[in-house]
Enzyme design. Sequence first.
Site, PDB file in Angstrom:
ATOM      1  N   CYS A 121      -5.618   0.693   2.435  1.00  0.00           N
ATOM      2  CA  CYS A 121      -5.127   0.269   3.752  1.00  0.00           C
ATOM      3  C   CYS A 121      -6.173  -0.485   4.563  1.00  0.00           C
ATOM      4  O   CYS A 121      -5.836  -1.132   5.558  1.00  0.00           O
ATOM      5  CB  CYS A 121      -4.637   1.486   4.535  1.00  0.00           C
ATOM      6  SG  CYS A 121      -3.314   2.392   3.703  1.00  0.00           S
ATOM      7  N   HIS A 256      -4.406  -0.953  11.610  1.00  0.00           N
ATOM      8  CA  HIS A 256      -3.548  -0.625  10.470  1.00  0.00           C
ATOM      9  C   HIS A 256      -2.362   0.185  10.968  1.00  0.00           C
ATOM     10  O   HIS A 256      -2.518   1.127  11.756  1.00  0.00           O
ATOM     11  CB  HIS A 256      -4.347   0.175   9.443  1.00  0.00           C
ATOM     12  CG  HIS A 256      -3.505   0.850   8.426  1.00  0.00           C
ATOM     13  ND1 HIS A 256      -2.532   0.204   7.706  1.00  0.00           N
ATOM     14  CD2 HIS A 256      -3.483   2.158   8.001  1.00  0.00           C
ATOM     15  CE1 HIS A 256      -1.950   1.064   6.893  1.00  0.00           C
ATOM     16  NE2 HIS A 256      -2.508   2.251   7.053  1.00  0.00           N
ATOM     17  N   ASN A 287       4.628   1.670   7.036  1.00  0.00           N
ATOM     18  CA  ASN A 287       3.229   1.511   6.643  1.00  0.00           C
ATOM     19  C   ASN A 287       3.182   0.669   5.375  1.00  0.00           C
ATOM     20  O   ASN A 287       3.594   1.123   4.310  1.00  0.00           O
ATOM     21  CB  ASN A 287       2.612   2.891   6.418  1.00  0.00           C
ATOM     22  CG  ASN A 287       1.152   2.851   6.006  1.00  0.00           C
ATOM     23  OD1 ASN A 287       0.658   1.849   5.510  1.00  0.00           O
ATOM     24  ND2 ASN A 287       0.461   3.967   6.190  1.00  0.00           N
TER      25      ASN A 287
END
Length: 331
Positions: A121, A256, A287
């Site tokens: 990520c 993020h 996500n």
Amino acid sequence: MPTLIRRPAGGARLLSVGAYRPERVVSNDEICGAIDSSDAWIRQRSGIVTRRHAAADETVAGMAAAAGRDALAAAGVAAERVDAVVIASMSNLQQSPPIGPQIATRVGAGGAAAFDLGAACAGFCHALAVADGLICAGSAEYVLVIGAERMTDIIDPADRSTAFLFGDGAGAVLVGACDRPGIGPVVWGSDGGRAGFIGHPETWLAVRDKPDFWPTMRMMGQEVFRWAIQEVAPVTRRAVDEAGLSVADLAAFVPHQANLRIVDKLAAALGLPPGVQIARDVVSAGNTSAASVPLAMHALLSGDDPPRGHALLAGFGAGLSYAALVVELPT
């Protein structure tokens, strides 16, 4: 005295942002049955309402190339002028060859240096820092940076801790040389001692050794949440300081998109003024790991009131790796 190595003056900056979002929009109701949950529970835990799931023909490489072409078109730069392509991804399932060269060819930059970068990520922010370094060293004039993921390939749809969180997609930026720095110093690091908080408990060897087995990612949600708030918030503030700015100088904050609670907690910890736009693309995209920062930046810049000026970008997650840096947004 030996002759000094020649390096160019100036710096690098973001010239454009591109995106690719899969066609299929998946609601919470579609997720709930397999994890014995509800739309209200998912919203309360994560803020997520929908996410995108890729179709069979929407591969990591295909989505990455589409986002890259979008960024090139937005900048008005021919693909032949790209010197390097950096692809950040954790979900490409083919061990070899790397997909960077394939993506470079697909966007029309087949002669460019091209390579994969794996930092989960945090991958996109790592890749952006690498692009800045390539340009500032004089090794490239244009670098295409892409984050692309098919997280649905590595998530168990029946796993209550991850199934509702993740989505698919790709985002890209074109980074180019300019006469003054448009990308601040990166503040980055890792915390491998807590790598077990999120990741695959078993390797791909298990596919060979166990019948009817597919390794999927698992996450210790509360531990990741606490780690992100305690460890990443100071990193984001340091990135602002290293850029010689204050939070009052920011136009946007693009962390993020792990979940909405983390996004809002990080924004609060920074003490952002009311005028700073905060990316909350996670609400509709979920996500998307390495794709989440460029996708969220693209969403902000495509909105009715796009931010102008400096944005603080932050990536963090599986590994546990983190990276934060300030950029001047493309106009």
